[in-house]
Design a protein around this motif. Structure first.
Motif, PDB file in Angstrom:
ATOM      1  N   TYR A  66     -12.192 -12.602  -8.854  1.00  0.00           N
ATOM      2  CA  TYR A  66     -11.743 -12.228  -7.514  1.00  0.00           C
ATOM      3  C   TYR A  66     -10.253 -12.470  -7.282  1.00  0.00           C
ATOM      4  N   LEU A  67      -9.556 -13.038  -8.249  1.00  0.00           N
ATOM      5  CA  LEU A  67      -8.105 -13.140  -8.137  1.00  0.00           C
ATOM      6  C   LEU A  67      -7.420 -11.824  -8.516  1.00  0.00           C
ATOM      7  N   GLN A  68      -8.198 -10.884  -9.069  1.00  0.00           N
ATOM      8  CA  GLN A  68      -7.666  -9.550  -9.351  1.00  0.00           C
ATOM      9  C   GLN A  68      -7.313  -8.893  -8.020  1.00  0.00           C
ATOM     10  N   PRO A  69      -6.046  -8.523  -7.804  1.00  0.00           N
ATOM     11  CA  PRO A  69      -5.649  -7.987  -6.494  1.00  0.00           C
ATOM     12  C   PRO A  69      -6.442  -6.753  -6.094  1.00  0.00           C
ATOM     13  N   SER A  70      -6.788  -6.700  -4.822  1.00  0.00           N
ATOM     14  CA  SER A  70      -7.515  -5.567  -4.260  1.00  0.00           C
ATOM     15  C   SER A  70      -6.709  -4.282  -4.406  1.00  0.00           C
ATOM     16  N   SER A  71      -7.404  -3.190  -4.676  1.00  0.00           N
ATOM     17  CA  SER A  71      -6.705  -1.903  -4.783  1.00  0.00           C
ATOM     18  C   SER A  71      -6.128  -1.484  -3.434  1.00  0.00           C
ATOM     19  N   LEU A  72      -6.756  -1.895  -2.323  1.00  0.00           N
ATOM     20  CA  LEU A  72      -6.188  -1.573  -1.010  1.00  0.00           C
ATOM     21  C   LEU A  72      -4.869  -2.315  -0.810  1.00  0.00           C
ATOM     22  N   LEU A  73      -4.801  -3.564  -1.239  1.00  0.00           N
ATOM     23  CA  LEU A  73      -3.543  -4.305  -1.157  1.00  0.00           C
ATOM     24  C   LEU A  73      -2.462  -3.585  -1.959  1.00  0.00           C
ATOM     25  N   ARG A  74      -2.804  -3.117  -3.140  1.00  0.00           N
ATOM     26  CA  ARG A  74      -1.823  -2.385  -3.961  1.00  0.00           C
ATOM     27  C   ARG A  74      -1.375  -1.103  -3.257  1.00  0.00           C
ATOM     28  N   ARG A  75      -2.318  -0.398  -2.626  1.00  0.00           N
ATOM     29  CA  ARG A  75      -1.971   0.841  -1.927  1.00  0.00           C
ATOM     30  C   ARG A  75      -1.043   0.564  -0.748  1.00  0.00           C
ATOM     31  N   LEU A  76      -1.312  -0.516  -0.031  1.00  0.00           N
ATOM     32  CA  LEU A  76      -0.457  -0.853   1.107  1.00  0.00           C
ATOM     33  C   LEU A  76       0.955  -1.199   0.651  1.00  0.00           C
ATOM     34  N   VAL A  77       1.049  -1.945  -0.440  1.00  0.00           N
ATOM     35  CA  VAL A  77       2.368  -2.294  -0.968  1.00  0.00           C
ATOM     36  C   VAL A  77       3.101  -1.035  -1.444  1.00  0.00           C
ATOM     37  N   SER A  78       2.386  -0.162  -2.134  1.00  0.00           N
ATOM     38  CA  SER A  78       3.020   1.075  -2.620  1.00  0.00           C
ATOM     39  C   SER A  78       3.382   2.016  -1.474  1.00  0.00           C
ATOM     40  N   SER A  79       2.745   1.809  -0.294  1.00  0.00           N
ATOM     41  CA  SER A  79       3.061   2.615   0.894  1.00  0.00           C
ATOM     42  C   SER A  79       4.177   1.992   1.718  1.00  0.00           C
ATOM     43  N   GLY A  80       4.812   0.967   1.176  1.00  0.00           N
ATOM     44  CA  GLY A  80       5.936   0.352   1.873  1.00  0.00           C
ATOM     45  C   GLY A  80       5.562  -0.831   2.742  1.00  0.00           C
ATOM     46  N   SER A  81       4.373  -1.392   2.528  1.00  0.00           N
ATOM     47  CA  SER A  81       3.894  -2.538   3.313  1.00  0.00           C
ATOM     48  C   SER A  81       4.034  -2.278   4.817  1.00  0.00           C
ATOM     49  N   PRO A  82       3.293  -1.302   5.340  1.00  0.00           N
ATOM     50  CA  PRO A  82       3.400  -0.982   6.772  1.00  0.00           C
ATOM     51  C   PRO A  82       2.935  -2.151   7.627  1.00  0.00           C
ATOM     52  N   PRO A  83       3.339  -2.197   8.917  1.00  0.00           N
ATOM     53  CA  PRO A  83       2.860  -3.259   9.809  1.00  0.00           C
ATOM     54  C   PRO A  83       1.349  -3.188   9.944  1.00  0.00           C
ATOM     55  N   ILE A  84       0.750  -4.294  10.306  1.00  0.00           N
ATOM     56  CA  ILE A  84      -0.707  -4.405  10.309  1.00  0.00           C
ATOM     57  C   ILE A  84      -1.356  -3.349  11.207  1.00  0.00           C
ATOM     58  N   GLN A  85      -0.672  -2.940  12.273  1.00  0.00           N
ATOM     59  CA  GLN A  85      -1.229  -1.929  13.168  1.00  0.00           C
ATOM     60  C   GLN A  85      -1.355  -0.562  12.488  1.00  0.00           C
ATOM     61  N   LYS A  86      -0.669  -0.375  11.352  1.00  0.00           N
ATOM     62  CA  LYS A  86      -0.686   0.906  10.637  1.00  0.00           C
ATOM     63  C   LYS A  86      -1.599   0.886   9.407  1.00  0.00           C
ATOM     64  N   TRP A  87      -2.244  -0.242   9.143  1.00  0.00           N
ATOM     65  CA  TRP A  87      -3.063  -0.336   7.932  1.00  0.00           C
ATOM     66  C   TRP A  87      -4.200   0.679   7.939  1.00  0.00           C
ATOM     67  N   LYS A  88      -4.784   0.919   9.103  1.00  0.00           N
ATOM     68  CA  LYS A  88      -5.933   1.829   9.152  1.00  0.00           C
ATOM     69  C   LYS A  88      -5.564   3.234   8.691  1.00  0.00           C
ATOM     70  N   GLU A  89      -4.314   3.614   8.904  1.00  0.00           N
ATOM     71  CA  GLU A  89      -3.876   4.940   8.444  1.00  0.00           C
ATOM     72  C   GLU A  89      -3.933   5.020   6.926  1.00  0.00           C
ATOM     73  N   VAL A  90      -3.520   3.941   6.261  1.00  0.00           N
ATOM     74  CA  VAL A  90      -3.582   3.910   4.789  1.00  0.00           C
ATOM     75  C   VAL A  90      -5.036   3.821   4.345  1.00  0.00           C
ATOM     76  N   MET A  91      -5.858   3.042   5.079  1.00  0.00           N
ATOM     77  CA  MET A  91      -7.268   2.894   4.729  1.00  0.00           C
ATOM     78  C   MET A  91      -7.996   4.233   4.793  1.00  0.00           C
ATOM     79  N   ARG A  92      -7.583   5.101   5.733  1.00  0.00           N
ATOM     80  CA  ARG A  92      -8.253   6.395   5.889  1.00  0.00           C
ATOM     81  C   ARG A  92      -7.757   7.441   4.910  1.00  0.00           C
TER      82      ARG A  92
END
Length: 715
Positions: free
Chosen positions: A683-709
């Protein structure tokens, strides 16, 4: 906005108009300035009464404006202009006078309160302080000790307590505005010199320095790193030691520091997140808004152990009729006695007479035949719970909701035992169930939206912050907690002490470290769970189970009867018998040294940064996995579960908000580092969603759902 009307021939009635709570928006502030000026310049007006529309005086600042550039009149000069008026100004307080609303009332010469009104300065709960003169006027009005209590805690007071403290001049059961108008007419022509609070000396106790030192020590201890309570003490100290003009300047300086802090952003995020999680959603798109909940007035609780007792009390205190079932007569008698005592203590704490609650007890399951909702609260045994659900399916009405207070078990498997799986929902309470604010509402793949809506509404009725989550092992709360706890034990195995790990977590802001919490809950609780999962091998010290790293330390302690506080020994020593004070145990230190030697482990120095990163980042990483799987609708759901269920420090916003503050790229980098060091911990293997958020420029938390969708490739 504010409207001015002439009433009783000579009273200017100013009505604040900003539903639902008449918050002090820019438009309202401008309205107050304009109408006060008109009233004071009108020779017909002999006195002024300020009230709020729709039975609410004013709930304070408009928090939605905090993120925007300042516009409109400033609050301090607006209130000062009211205080220096040469005509009496009376605040007619109905509903609530909170924050800036109470500060506005303090600027008035007199305050008349409805008997059911609440008053308070809750800014500290948002990471701020009362910055419109509240920290300077309130101590002058009610004294330093009482003002410190209200301002540093943010607690509300009733009209009766406000009258006793001297915050209001009169309390009425009748029409408050009419009472205020009558009062205003009675004081026309009287001197207002003694009614201008800012001009009054601050009544200070003889031991003022010692008082502030004691309060500051207490506040720092309870704040656990939060800045706002400390700043509140400093602001009140300015009121006690400086002239008003200098004190108000000190108040502003302290507020400026707090307003731009990460802690204020975190606490305001928590404030809004509570609203977000109440508007739950399911994968099929169903929401609270379009799912009409069923009416519930009679509820059954199955099992009167610790959790069942707390749930029964919570329901009874909310005015529900409760049928409590316990099939073992001895346990029934003990449970009935405990519930009665808890209800009596709750009445005493609320300062109300003990009332007869509608709790009916039975040893027969058939007693639940006519209830609208059942909460099963027997101990965590899947086989037993399945038997109960099978029987409930036959005993209850066809439209009765069947709920389980399970902390980890499969809701769908329980639903499969019934004739109506769509009416099965998880209700995961947290101990003690009548006090803890969180209710984790678990829906399975067959749970009907109406059933979930009904449970969410019931949770709100009994005073809980209800968070809807999907069905998986451990749900959100315990699925994440398991990894956090496991990392703490791994750290001890590698060379840290339980005290060092706990101290680090408590310094971060948790009220209790992992090992103290384990001792309080009972080490045997987790031991039973691990046994059920097939992880426990009695007497074995193998550090690999089911193909991954495992630490048997907790199992070995349990095998020796060290279950925590209840046995006087666990990760800590509790002496004398019954003591709750956790003391380092020399025996444990020797035990750990022997264990490491037998395992061939060379203890190493572990610093606090590694403790925080491994415990918190493993927690956060699993949170990202949960978001990716759709078990939680958004980061707010996870954060509110941890703030209200596990006392994650509010001034850090919750684990997911904390990750956004630390920086997602930093979290990713450190997880990669620890995963390389510990490849046997999957479980120390980083989540793929975390990687996607970082590759998307680490948007503010209010914008995470846009990346999730956003659709993404499994590759």
């Amino acid at each position: 906005m504010a409207a001015l009307t002439l009433v009783s021939g000579s009273v200017g009635l100013i009505t604040l108009q900003n539903p639902p709570v008449n918050a002090l928006s820019a438009a309202v502030r401008q309205g107050i300035v304009d109408t006060v000026q008109k009233a004071l310049s009108n020779p017909q007006v002999k006195a002024v009464v300020i009230c709020g529309q729709n039975g609410v005086f004013c709930a304070g600042a408009d928090i939605k404006e905090f993120s925007k550039p300042m516009s409109g009149p400033h609050v301090v000069p607006m209130i000062d202009a009211i205080e220096v008026a040469n005509k009496p100004v009376v605040a007619a307080i109905e509903g609530s006078a909170l924050g800036g609303g109470l500060e506005l009332a303090l600027g008035c010469h007199y305050r008349i309160s409805q008997s059911k009104a609440q008053l308070g300065l809750p800014e500290v709960l948002l990471g701020l302080l009362p910055a419109a003169g509240g920290t300077q006027r309130l101590p002058r009005l009610i004294g330093v000790p009482a003002a410190l209590d209200l301002i540093t805690t943010g607690r509300y007071v009733t009209a009766a307590e406000a009258l006793k403290l001297g915050m209001v001049d009169q309390v009425t059961d009748k029409n408050t505005v009419e009472a205020a108008i009558k009062f205003a007419l009675s004081v026309v022509g009287q001197s207002l010199e003694s009614r201008r609070i800012s001009t009054l000396p601050c009544p200070c106790p003889a031991d003022m320095d010692a008082l502030f030192e004691r309060v500051m020590q207490r506040v720092k201890q309870s704040a656990r790193g939060a800045m706002a309570p400390v700043a509140c003490v400093q602001a009140v100290q300015a009121a006690a030691t400086l002239p008003y003009a200098q004190g108000i300047q000190r108040e502003r300086e302290l507020m400026d520091t707090l307003f731009t802090s990460g802690q204020a952003r975190a606490l305001q995020y928590c404030f809004f997140s509570q609203r977000v999680v109440s508007r739950w959603s399911m994968p099929n798109g169903a929401r609270w808004d379009n799912s009409k909940p069923k009416h519930v007035s009679k509820v059954a609780v199955i099992g009167l152990g610790t959790m069942g007792r707390g749930i029964t009390v919570a329901l009874a205190l909310a005015g529900l009729s409760v049928v409590a079932v316990e099939t073992q007569q001895q346990q029934m008698m003990a449970g009935q006695s405990a519930v009665s005592g808890m209800l009596a203590r709750a009445a005493q704490k609320r300062g109300v007479p003990s009332v007869k609650h509608q709790v009916h007890y039975s040893v027969e399951l058939e007693a639940v035949a006519d209830v609208e909702l059942v909460i099963e609260a027997v101990f965590e045994d899947l086989g037993l719970k399945k038997q109960i659900f099978k029987r409930l399916s036959s005993v209850c009405k066809t439209d009765t909701l069947l709920c389980s207070n399970t902390s980890a078990l499969d809701i769908d498997e329980l639903a499969s035992q019934t004739h109506r799986p769509e009416l099965v929902v998880g209700m995961h309470f947290f101990a003690p169930a009548h006090l803890m604010k969180l209710l984790e509402v678990v829906y399975g793949p067959r749970s009907a939206p109406q059933a979930v809506a009904t449970v969410m509404k019931l949770g709100k009725r009994i005073g809980k912050v209800s968070v809807a989550v999907g069905n998986c092992r451990g749900f959100v709360s315990n699925r994440m907690l398991k990894l956090y706890a496991e990392q703490a034990v791994f750290l001890v195995e590698e060379g840290a002490s339980p005290e060092m790990v706990d101290h680090t977590l408590e310094k971060f802001g948790f009220p209790m470290g992992l090992f103290r919490m384990s001792d309080l809950s009972g080490l045997d609780v987790g031991w039973k769970v691990r046994k059920a999962e097939g992880l426990v091998e009695p007497g074995q010290m193998s550090r690999v189970r089911q193909g991954r790293r495992y630490c048997p330390l907790g199992d070995l302690l349990c095998e020796q009867g060290r279950f925590g506080q209840k046995t006087g020994r666990g990760w800590y020593l509790y002496e004398p018998a019954g003591s709750r004070e956790a003391r380092p145990d020399p025996w444990l230190q020797s035990f750990l040294e022997e264990y490491r030697a037998r395992q061939g482990l060379v203890p190493r120095r572990i610093d606090s940064q590694e403790v925080l990163e491994r415990c918190l980042y493993s927690l956060i990483n699993e949170g990202f996995n949960i978001l990716q799987e759709g078990i939680a609708a958004g980061p707010e759901d996870i954060d509110m579960i941890y703030v209200f269920g596990f006392s994650f420090p509010r001034h850090r916003g919750g684990p997911m908000f904390y990750a956004s503050q630390v920086g997602l790229s930093r979290v990713l980098q450190r997880l990669e580092h620890y995963q390389q060091q510990h490849p046997d911990v999957p479980y120390l293997q980083p989540s793929s969603l975390l990687r996607r958020l970082v590759s998307s420029g680490s948007p503010p938390i209010q914008k995470w759902k846009e990346v999730m969708r956003t659709p993404h490739s499994a590759l």
